[in-house]
Design a protein around this motif. Sequence first.
Motif, short mmCIF file in Angstrom:
data_model
loop_
_atom_site.label_atom_id
_atom_site.label_comp_id
_atom_site.label_asym_id
_atom_site.label_seq_id
_atom_site.Cartn_x
_atom_site.Cartn_y
_atom_site.Cartn_z
N THR A 105 0.83 -1.20 0.00
CA THR A 105 0.00 0.00 0.00
C THR A 105 0.87 1.26 0.00
O THR A 105 2.09 1.20 -0.20
CB THR A 105 -0.92 0.01 1.22
N THR A 106 0.27 2.39 0.28
CA THR A 106 0.97 3.67 0.31
C THR A 106 2.12 3.68 1.31
O THR A 106 3.17 4.29 1.06
CB THR A 106 -0.02 4.80 0.66
N VAL A 107 1.96 3.00 2.43
CA VAL A 107 3.03 2.94 3.43
C VAL A 107 4.29 2.36 2.79
O VAL A 107 5.39 2.92 2.90
CB VAL A 107 2.60 2.08 4.65
N PHE A 108 4.15 1.24 2.12
CA PHE A 108 5.24 0.60 1.39
C PHE A 108 5.75 1.51 0.28
O PHE A 108 6.96 1.71 0.11
CB PHE A 108 4.73 -0.72 0.80
N GLY A 109 4.82 2.05 -0.51
CA GLY A 109 5.19 2.87 -1.67
C GLY A 109 6.01 4.08 -1.29
O GLY A 109 6.96 4.43 -2.00
N ASN A 110 5.67 4.72 -0.18
CA ASN A 110 6.44 5.90 0.24
C ASN A 110 7.87 5.52 0.63
O ASN A 110 8.82 6.25 0.34
CB ASN A 110 5.73 6.61 1.38
N GLY A 111 8.04 4.38 1.28
CA GLY A 111 9.39 3.91 1.59
C GLY A 111 10.17 3.58 0.35
O GLY A 111 11.36 3.92 0.22
N PHE A 112 9.52 2.93 -0.60
CA PHE A 112 10.15 2.59 -1.88
C PHE A 112 10.59 3.85 -2.61
O PHE A 112 11.72 3.95 -3.10
CB PHE A 112 9.16 1.76 -2.70
N ARG A 113 9.70 4.85 -2.69
CA ARG A 113 10.06 6.12 -3.35
C ARG A 113 11.29 6.75 -2.71
O ARG A 113 12.20 7.21 -3.39
CB ARG A 113 8.90 7.11 -3.27
N ASP A 114 11.30 6.81 -1.39
CA ASP A 114 12.44 7.40 -0.69
C ASP A 114 13.73 6.68 -1.02
O ASP A 114 14.79 7.30 -1.15
CB ASP A 114 12.21 7.38 0.82
N ALA A 115 13.67 5.37 -1.17
CA ALA A 115 14.87 4.57 -1.41
C ALA A 115 15.42 4.74 -2.82
O ALA A 115 16.61 4.51 -3.06
CB ALA A 115 14.57 3.10 -1.16
N VAL A 116 14.57 5.15 -3.77
CA VAL A 116 15.03 5.24 -5.16
C VAL A 116 15.18 6.68 -5.65
O VAL A 116 15.28 6.94 -6.85
CB VAL A 116 14.10 4.44 -6.12
N GLY A 117 15.17 7.63 -4.73
CA GLY A 117 15.39 9.02 -5.13
C GLY A 117 14.14 9.81 -5.38
O GLY A 117 14.16 10.83 -6.08
N GLY A 118 13.02 9.37 -4.85
CA GLY A 118 11.78 10.12 -4.98
C GLY A 118 10.96 9.67 -6.16
O GLY A 118 11.36 8.81 -6.96
N GLY A 119 9.80 10.27 -6.28
CA GLY A 119 8.87 9.97 -7.36
C GLY A 119 7.52 10.57 -7.03
O GLY A 119 7.03 10.43 -5.91
N ARG A 120 6.91 11.25 -8.01
CA ARG A 120 5.63 11.92 -7.78
C ARG A 120 4.44 11.06 -8.23
O ARG A 120 3.32 11.30 -7.82
CB ARG A 120 5.59 13.26 -8.52
N ALA A 121 4.68 10.11 -9.11
CA ALA A 121 3.59 9.33 -9.70
C ALA A 121 3.20 8.16 -8.81
O ALA A 121 4.03 7.64 -8.07
CB ALA A 121 3.99 8.81 -11.07
N TRP A 122 1.93 7.74 -8.93
CA TRP A 122 1.55 6.50 -8.28
C TRP A 122 2.34 5.37 -8.92
O TRP A 122 2.81 5.48 -10.05
CB TRP A 122 0.05 6.27 -8.34
N ILE A 123 2.50 4.29 -8.19
CA ILE A 123 3.39 3.22 -8.62
C ILE A 123 2.56 2.10 -9.25
O ILE A 123 1.70 1.51 -8.60
CB ILE A 123 4.20 2.67 -7.42
N SER A 124 2.82 1.82 -10.52
CA SER A 124 2.12 0.72 -11.20
C SER A 124 2.32 -0.57 -10.42
O SER A 124 3.39 -0.82 -9.86
CB SER A 124 2.68 0.55 -12.62
N SER A 125 1.29 -1.41 -10.41
CA SER A 125 1.32 -2.57 -9.53
C SER A 125 0.58 -3.76 -10.14
O SER A 125 -0.35 -3.59 -10.93
CB SER A 125 0.66 -2.20 -8.20
N VAL A 126 1.01 -4.97 -9.75
CA VAL A 126 0.30 -6.19 -10.11
C VAL A 126 0.42 -7.17 -8.95
O VAL A 126 1.46 -7.26 -8.31
CB VAL A 126 0.85 -6.83 -11.41
N THR A 127 -0.68 -7.86 -8.63
CA THR A 127 -0.68 -8.86 -7.57
C THR A 127 -1.50 -10.06 -8.01
O THR A 127 -2.43 -9.93 -8.82
CB THR A 127 -1.26 -8.29 -6.25
N LYS A 128 -1.16 -11.24 -7.47
CA LYS A 128 -1.91 -12.44 -7.82
C LYS A 128 -1.59 -13.55 -6.81
O LYS A 128 -0.75 -13.38 -5.93
CB LYS A 128 -1.55 -12.91 -9.24
N VAL A 129 -2.27 -14.68 -6.96
CA VAL A 129 -2.01 -15.89 -6.19
C VAL A 129 -1.47 -16.93 -7.14
O VAL A 129 -1.98 -17.09 -8.26
CB VAL A 129 -3.30 -16.41 -5.52
N ALA A 130 -0.42 -17.66 -6.74
CA ALA A 130 0.17 -18.66 -7.62
C ALA A 130 0.98 -19.67 -6.83
O ALA A 130 1.32 -19.45 -5.67
CB ALA A 130 1.04 -18.00 -8.69
#
Length: 197
Positions: A105-130
Amino acid sequence: MSVESLPGYEVRTWYSAVEEIVREAGNELEQPLVKAAVGVAIRNPFAGKPFQQDLSSLTDPSRELGIQLGKRAAALLGGRPVEGYGKGGVAGINGEQEHVVACVTTVFGNGFRDAVGGGRAWISSVTKVAAPGVSIDIPLAFKDEVYVRDYYDGITLHIPDGPRPDELLICVAVASGPRPHARVGGMTKQEALAQFS
């Protein structure tokens, strides 16, 4: 990396993939395009259990999960800045898709953005069960404006031994630039960045 480095999660193993494209459609690229993906297999505390409404125990600690995955992925670009990013995940067959979503979610996404030098856009995502042996195509988009079409891309991460039935695979992807020879129009990177100046 020790389990203590990711409080709230029990880590089994990390995975990574790197692709460096130097020539496409018979033409050498001015700069190689490097794409990288990193995933981590963690124990799913809800696997095989009755339906749980509250998944906050997966969401609450996920900022550090995003940071650690982002740092590892960015390092795989070999010093090139991150221009594109994406995220995703797979629940093992004793879990639910929603268990993965709770981790990214956003909690994860904000940490990810901080780690890669920022980012203003929402983060494209895919999830599934396998089942174990899955491949996941992680979508990529420009990190500052999702409507920059040249960056619509992806990278495949193949997991030979996971996720196991009681695991979640959480992953991110980064790219050093747009698709090779992108030429289908739309908003440019420069036009997108001008919105913020």
